[in-house]
Every structure is written in C-alpha cells, then in structure tokens.
Design a protein around this motif. Structure first.
Motif, PDB file in Angstrom:
ATOM      1  N   GLY A  77     -14.336  16.750  11.593  1.00 33.93           N
ATOM      2  CA  GLY A  77     -14.713  18.130  11.372  1.00 33.93           C
ATOM      3  C   GLY A  77     -14.383  18.645   9.989  1.00 33.93           C
ATOM      4  O   GLY A  77     -14.589  19.825   9.692  1.00 33.93           O
ATOM      5  N   TYR A  78     -13.877  17.770   9.124  1.00 37.48           N
ATOM      6  CA  TYR A  78     -13.515  18.155   7.755  1.00 37.48           C
ATOM      7  C   TYR A  78     -14.047  17.047   6.860  1.00 37.48           C
ATOM      8  O   TYR A  78     -13.590  15.900   6.943  1.00 37.48           O
ATOM      9  CB  TYR A  78     -11.999  18.290   7.639  1.00 37.48           C
ATOM     10  N   ASP A  79     -15.025  17.340   6.017  1.00 32.37           N
ATOM     11  CA  ASP A  79     -15.769  16.286   5.339  1.00 32.37           C
ATOM     12  C   ASP A  79     -15.050  15.661   4.162  1.00 32.37           C
ATOM     13  O   ASP A  79     -15.522  14.692   3.585  1.00 32.37           O
ATOM     14  CB  ASP A  79     -17.143  16.809   4.888  1.00 32.37           C
ATOM     15  N   GLN A  80     -13.895  16.171   3.787  1.00 30.85           N
ATOM     16  CA  GLN A  80     -13.171  15.646   2.629  1.00 30.85           C
ATOM     17  C   GLN A  80     -11.981  14.813   3.086  1.00 30.85           C
ATOM     18  O   GLN A  80     -11.116  15.296   3.819  1.00 30.85           O
ATOM     19  CB  GLN A  80     -12.691  16.795   1.747  1.00 30.85           C
ATOM     20  N   ALA A  81     -11.911  13.539   2.682  1.00 34.98           N
ATOM     21  CA  ALA A  81     -10.741  12.712   2.941  1.00 34.98           C
ATOM     22  C   ALA A  81      -9.618  13.133   2.000  1.00 34.98           C
ATOM     23  O   ALA A  81      -9.836  13.318   0.803  1.00 34.98           O
ATOM     24  CB  ALA A  81     -11.073  11.234   2.749  1.00 34.98           C
ATOM     25  N   LEU A  82      -8.418  13.287   2.534  1.00 34.04           N
ATOM     26  CA  LEU A  82      -7.303  13.843   1.778  1.00 34.04           C
ATOM     27  C   LEU A  82      -6.327  12.744   1.364  1.00 34.04           C
ATOM     28  O   LEU A  82      -5.693  12.106   2.214  1.00 34.04           O
ATOM     29  CB  LEU A  82      -6.576  14.887   2.626  1.00 34.04           C
ATOM     30  N   PRO A  83      -6.164  12.491   0.063  1.00 35.72           N
ATOM     31  CA  PRO A  83      -5.220  11.462  -0.395  1.00 35.72           C
ATOM     32  C   PRO A  83      -3.783  11.906  -0.200  1.00 35.72           C
ATOM     33  O   PRO A  83      -3.455  13.093  -0.369  1.00 35.72           O
ATOM     34  CB  PRO A  83      -5.566  11.298  -1.871  1.00 35.72           C
ATOM     35  N   THR A  84      -2.915  10.972   0.145  1.00 36.44           N
ATOM     36  CA  THR A  84      -1.499  11.289   0.319  1.00 36.44           C
ATOM     37  C   THR A  84      -0.665  10.041   0.114  1.00 36.44           C
ATOM     38  O   THR A  84      -1.142   8.909   0.308  1.00 36.44           O
ATOM     39  CB  THR A  84      -1.227  11.885   1.722  1.00 36.44           C
ATOM     40  N   GLU A  85       0.580  10.206  -0.281  1.00 36.68           N
ATOM     41  CA  GLU A  85       1.492   9.089  -0.450  1.00 36.68           C
ATOM     42  C   GLU A  85       2.047   8.642   0.899  1.00 36.68           C
ATOM     43  O   GLU A  85       2.244   9.449   1.800  1.00 36.68           O
ATOM     44  CB  GLU A  85       2.657   9.496  -1.360  1.00 36.68           C
ATOM     45  N   VAL A  86       2.290   7.346   1.012  1.00 34.80           N
ATOM     46  CA  VAL A  86       2.923   6.785   2.208  1.00 34.80           C
ATOM     47  C   VAL A  86       4.420   6.724   1.960  1.00 34.80           C
ATOM     48  O   VAL A  86       4.884   6.150   0.971  1.00 34.80           O
ATOM     49  CB  VAL A  86       2.385   5.376   2.525  1.00 34.80           C
ATOM     50  N   VAL A  87       5.188   7.340   2.859  1.00 34.34           N
ATOM     51  CA  VAL A  87       6.633   7.419   2.715  1.00 34.34           C
ATOM     52  C   VAL A  87       7.296   6.393   3.630  1.00 34.34           C
ATOM     53  O   VAL A  87       6.907   6.239   4.799  1.00 34.34           O
ATOM     54  CB  VAL A  87       7.132   8.828   3.064  1.00 34.34           C
ATOM     55  N   ALA A  88       8.278   5.666   3.124  1.00 37.13           N
ATOM     56  CA  ALA A  88       9.012   4.698   3.933  1.00 37.13           C
ATOM     57  C   ALA A  88       9.948   5.414   4.868  1.00 37.13           C
ATOM     58  O   ALA A  88      10.459   6.502   4.557  1.00 37.13           O
ATOM     59  CB  ALA A  88       9.779   3.727   3.042  1.00 37.13           C
ATOM     60  N   SER A  89      10.206   4.829   6.007  1.00 34.64           N
ATOM     61  CA  SER A  89      11.106   5.445   6.977  1.00 34.64           C
ATOM     62  C   SER A  89      12.554   5.247   6.555  1.00 34.64           C
ATOM     63  O   SER A  89      12.853   4.447   5.691  1.00 34.64           O
ATOM     64  CB  SER A  89      10.892   4.833   8.360  1.00 34.64           C
ATOM     65  N   VAL A 112       0.856  -1.187   0.000  1.00 33.50           N
ATOM     66  CA  VAL A 112       0.000   0.000   0.000  1.00 33.50           C
ATOM     67  C   VAL A 112       0.893   1.238   0.000  1.00 33.50           C
ATOM     68  O   VAL A 112       1.670   1.458   0.922  1.00 33.50           O
ATOM     69  CB  VAL A 112      -0.932   0.018   1.226  1.00 33.50           C
ATOM     70  N   THR A 113       0.810   2.036  -1.041  1.00 32.84           N
ATOM     71  CA  THR A 113       1.690   3.196  -1.190  1.00 32.84           C
ATOM     72  C   THR A 113       0.959   4.530  -1.075  1.00 32.84           C
ATOM     73  O   THR A 113       1.586   5.579  -1.087  1.00 32.84           O
ATOM     74  CB  THR A 113       2.408   3.142  -2.543  1.00 32.84           C
ATOM     75  N   SER A 114      -0.373   4.500  -0.984  1.00 31.56           N
ATOM     76  CA  SER A 114      -1.119   5.733  -0.801  1.00 31.56           C
ATOM     77  C   SER A 114      -2.348   5.451   0.052  1.00 31.56           C
ATOM     78  O   SER A 114      -2.901   4.340   0.028  1.00 31.56           O
ATOM     79  CB  SER A 114      -1.533   6.337  -2.144  1.00 31.56           C
ATOM     80  N   VAL A 115      -2.766   6.444   0.815  1.00 32.77           N
ATOM     81  CA  VAL A 115      -3.924   6.318   1.699  1.00 32.77           C
ATOM     82  C   VAL A 115      -4.713   7.627   1.644  1.00 32.77           C
ATOM     83  O   VAL A 115      -4.276   8.608   1.031  1.00 32.77           O
ATOM     84  CB  VAL A 115      -3.499   6.029   3.156  1.00 32.77           C
ATOM     85  N   LYS A 116      -5.855   7.646   2.312  1.00 30.85           N
ATOM     86  CA  LYS A 116      -6.629   8.860   2.490  1.00 30.85           C
ATOM     87  C   LYS A 116      -6.726   9.165   3.977  1.00 30.85           C
ATOM     88  O   LYS A 116      -7.063   8.280   4.771  1.00 30.85           O
ATOM     89  CB  LYS A 116      -8.019   8.710   1.878  1.00 30.85           C
ATOM     90  N   VAL A 117      -6.428  10.390   4.334  1.00 36.73           N
ATOM     91  CA  VAL A 117      -6.482  10.816   5.725  1.00 36.73           C
ATOM     92  C   VAL A 117      -7.784  11.567   5.956  1.00 36.73           C
ATOM     93  O   VAL A 117      -8.089  12.529   5.246  1.00 36.73           O
ATOM     94  CB  VAL A 117      -5.281  11.717   6.085  1.00 36.73           C
ATOM     95  N   GLN A 118      -8.545  11.093   6.940  1.00 34.95           N
ATOM     96  CA  GLN A 118      -9.794  11.758   7.311  1.00 34.95           C
ATOM     97  C   GLN A 118      -9.593  12.513   8.614  1.00 34.95           C
ATOM     98  O   GLN A 118      -9.027  11.984   9.563  1.00 34.95           O
ATOM     99  CB  GLN A 118     -10.920  10.736   7.483  1.00 34.95           C
ATOM    100  N   ILE A 119     -10.037  13.762   8.656  1.00 33.82           N
ATOM    101  CA  ILE A 119      -9.919  14.599   9.843  1.00 33.82           C
ATOM    102  C   ILE A 119     -11.309  14.900  10.359  1.00 33.82           C
ATOM    103  O   ILE A 119     -12.175  15.351   9.600  1.00 33.82           O
ATOM    104  CB  ILE A 119      -9.174  15.917   9.542  1.00 33.82           C
TER     105      ILE A 119
END
Length: 489
Positions: free
Chosen positions: A477-489, A468-475
C-alpha cells in the motif's frame, strides 16, 4: 488456516492486535538476556538433550487471585508494551518457567490502560483464538498452546479486566530443548519481547494441570527470491529425530508448508544438508547427505515431476553462525543455526514480484521504518504508521499469503542478494505469517487507525548474509521502498 471474513468478525470483533517487535530490538524497555550453555549433538531435534541448561535468575511469581482483575501495580521483570497507541494494554512481569520435563509455562499480568472493560477474549488471548506464540529463533521453531482451539487450549480462563487494572495469565506450551535459554514471546496487542527461561516455581493456575496432548510445534518456513530462484531454509531440529536422518512427525507439516510457498511449476530442485561442528567430520558429512536425501524424497512427490532433483551434503563446512563463543566455549544457539537443510528451486520462468499500491498515502497515513535488526539468523523489521489527521484513516490489513500482491501494511525486505519474505508458522493457526496478525488497532474497530494514533507493523524474515548492512523495506500500500540500516543484535 487463513482467517476468513467471518472468522475475523468473530475473532477480532472487539480488538485483535498482534505485532512482533522486540523490546530493546524495536524500541521499548531493555530486556534481560540469557546465554546458552551445555553441549549438543551434531544433529538436533525438538527432544531435549541430556546436558543441563544454565540456571537463570528466578523472577518473582505472584499468587494467582480468584478475582477477575488486580489493581495496577509497578511493573516487574520483562514488560511488553502496546502495538497501538489507541489500544494501551501492557504485559507486565513476563516470565517463562519450565513446568516439569515436558512443558513451559508463560505467566504475566495483563494490564488494561484503556477506558473500557476488556477481556482475554477481546485480545484473542483465550483458548479459542490462541493468538499467542513462542518462537525459539536459533532453532527456527515456533510453539503454539498445548491443546486445540476450544476448551482444550491450555490457557487461563477468560476474565474481564476493568480500566486501570490487571489480571494474571498463564499459558502452557511444549517445552523447548533444555539448551534453549530464552524465547521470543508474541502476545496479541503487545510488542514481542525476549524472555529468559527459568526453573522457578510457577504461580498456581488450572491451566498448569491440563492434558499434555495436541502439541503445536513447528518450523518457521521462510522464502528468499531473486530472478528465477526461490530458496528456503528449514531447521534440522524440527525435521529430524535426534542424531539421525529419520524425519520427525513435524517434518511433514514443514514440507507441506514449503510447498504452499513455491511459485515455480518446473525447473530444478537442489537440497543441501548442513550440520554443526560437534562430532567427526566424516560422520557429519554422511549425516548431512542423508538428511538432504530424506527431505528430497518427500519433496519429490509434493512438488511433482516437473523438476530435476539433486542432493548434496556439506557437513560442518559451511556454518552460518559460530559453533563456539569468543572465549572458545560451546555456543548451542550458534550450532542450532548451523543444523539446517536448504532447498533451492531454479524455475524455468522469473519468480513474480508481488504488486503494491498507494492506498496508505491516499488514506493520509505516514510511514517510517523504525528498525531492522538481526536476531539469531533472522531479521525483525518494525515500521511505524501514523495518522496525523483529525479523522480516522483506513488500513485494511490481512495476514494472508497472497503471492501476487502485498496486502496493505504487509512487509517485505529487499537486499542485494534477494528478496526476503515473511516467515510462516507451519502449525495450524488463524494467520499465515509471523508478522502483524490483524487489522484491529483500537477497541471495537477493525481496519482503522484513529486520529492521532500510531501503529507498529512488524515482520520476521530470513536474514541475508552477514555482510549485508542495509536493506529496503517495502510496505504493502506504499509504493516507495524505504532504505534502512541493518542493526546487529
């Protein structure tokens, strides 16, 4: 225990800001890293193995001063910056030092960059609130201060710190296993940082000489949901005595914490046991089966008779991390991730998805994802909330488990193989999750983001599969889930 309104008023009265974002991982100064060495067992526990840990470079340790604060000095070693631009405090020269065989001392200088006098109690870094935690990510274990809330807490006495000055702080925890070489340090008001463990001599402080009792050590309990399924991963090192399937004293709190996160009331429960690759294949298979059965035996009366139960041992056959490093040498941190028990609950009904609203946008706040990074089997997510307006904006955040909704500012992560929820610390605390701890983003104020200020909201989650290299972050109080790339440590 969850923080009530009265507790928040007392505990957070001046300023309580706690966020987890790793410097280097979530922005900020790069941190020194440490890699483990030494051998372990096919099963682990919170007891330290006999193999010695690799020596770490010693950080200089300043002498403890009797005065309440010290003048500003150049930063040394690991530095933890502020979580809110409106509360400019800083942790300088953070170091973790083994104190004898059973204890680990965190020492640092707390710098006050505000225009007001602050104290350790202002930030909850005192023996009463104890808003300070160490996390051993590979072993899925969190550590609270030695001693209960109150005068027994093993931390430096509260002092006042004048603007532009700093004060030395010592906090004492139970020692992690010797093969642990670094910890994620979480301090209220500061960004979390990874700090190497050393054998240097700690600077003197009365906190070093308290009783070794009331240890607060517990597993991180994390949930992944999807459809009718709920899944939990429990670290074996906290659940079991070393090399056996006998449940440790910490196992009860782990299973009780898991019960509080289960939404299903009927269905099926599958408990899977896993080991690392040390030891014989047959022995590991047997051990994994026995450990799964031990957890299932405790889960059954906890969850009730509305479920059908099944256990299975997988031995060393399904690792989630490498057991060895690329050069073929032992990887204790990787093996620790592989020693685990997974609980899967298939409900008769769909698992509800918490609701969210639009109060952040209504308040004029802007939201962006800063990063989502893999760290030893977990995801560490960081979100920036900015108030560009000329007036203070409301952000009423609560660190509470609310299964039907995400409170304002609370994070969750959606990936194609399920929804990852914030991990919790099973030991008694004033917070439910390893995530943003309070809604104090400026001195003396709660639930408010000052005009022009930027706040970091963060959360620690179970990591999805490696592909899995990308996810959506839900906050919340904010109705839009924000897509973002997952970065390896």
């Amino acid at each position: 225990m969850p923080m009530t309104d009265m507790t928040r008023s007392v505990a957070c009265g001046a300023a309580l800001v706690l966020t987890l974002s790793a410097c280097g991982a979530l922005g900020g100064p790069a941190q020194p890293s440490a890699s483990g060495s030494g051998s372990g067992s096919g099963s682990g526990s919170v007891k330290a193995p006999d193999a010695p840990a690799r020596d770490q470079p010693e950080d200089p340790s300043p002498t403890q001063e009797e005065s309440s604060s010290q003048p500003e000095s150049p930063s040394e070693g690991v530095v933890a910056g502020p979580t809110s631009s409106a509360l400019p405090v800083e942790g300088r020269n953070l170091r973790l030092v083994r104190s004898g065989e059973n204890e680990l001392a965190l020492q640092f200088e707390l710098f006050n960059g505000t225009d007001d006098e602050i104290s350790l109690g202002t930030l909850g870094l005192d023996s009463r609130e104890q808003l300070i935690t160490l996390v051993d990510l590979p072993r899925g274990t969190a550590y609270g201060l030695i001693g209960s809330s109150g005068p027994d807490g093993r931390i430096s006495a509260d002092v006042d710190i004048e603007p532009g000055r700093s004060a030395p702080v010592t906090a004492v925890f139970a020692a992690p296993p010797k093969e642990a070489t670094e910890m994620l340090v979480v301090l209220n008001g500061l960004l979390p940082v990874t700090v190497p463990i050393t054998d240097a001599e700690p600077a003197d402080d009365p906190a070093l000489r308290g009783p070794h009792n009331k240890l607060q050590v517990g597993p991180l309990v994390c949930r992944t949901t999807g459809g009718r399924r709920e899944a939990f991963r429990l670290p074996s090192d906290v659940l079991f005595e070393f090399g056996s399937s006998k449940l440790s004293p910490s196992a009860k709190s782990a299973i009780e914490a898991l019960r509080g996160r289960v939404s299903a009331s009927s269905g099926s429960v599958t408990v899977d046991g896993h080991t690392d690759a040390i030891g014989g294949t047959s022995d590991n298979q047997t051990l994994s089966q026995e450990r799964a059965a031990a957890v299932s035996q405790v889960l059954r009366p906890s969850l009730g008779d509305g479920f059908a139960y099944r256990t299975k041992g997988h031995g060393e056959g399904e690792p989630v991390a490498p057991n060895t490093k690329p050069d073929g040498s032992d990887d204790p941190d990787g093996r620790a991730q592989n020693r685990r028990v997974e609980v899967q609950i298939d409900s008769d009904t769909t698992v509800p998805v918490p609701e969210t609203g639009t109060d952040l946008t209504d308040a004029g706040l802007q939201v962006r994802v800063e990063s989502v990074r893999r760290l030893s089997g977990y995801l560490l997510a960081s979100v920036k909330v900015t108030n560009p307006g000329p007036q203070a904006a409301s952000l009423e955040y609560e660190n509470h488990f609310t299964p039907k909704e995400l409170t304002s500012g609370q994070l969750s992560i959606a990936a194609r193989n399920g929804r990852q929820e914030l991990c919790g610390f099973a030991a008694p605390t004033y917070f439910d999750f390893v995530g943003t701890m309070s809604a104090s983003f400026a001195p003396g104020k709660l639930d408010t983001v000052p005009a022009g200020a930027e706040v970091t909201l963060w959360g620690l989650f179970p990591a999805p599969s490696a592909n899995v290299t990308s996810v959506k972050v839900q906050i919340g109080g904010y109705d839009q889930a924000l897509p973002t790339e997952v970065v390896a440590s």
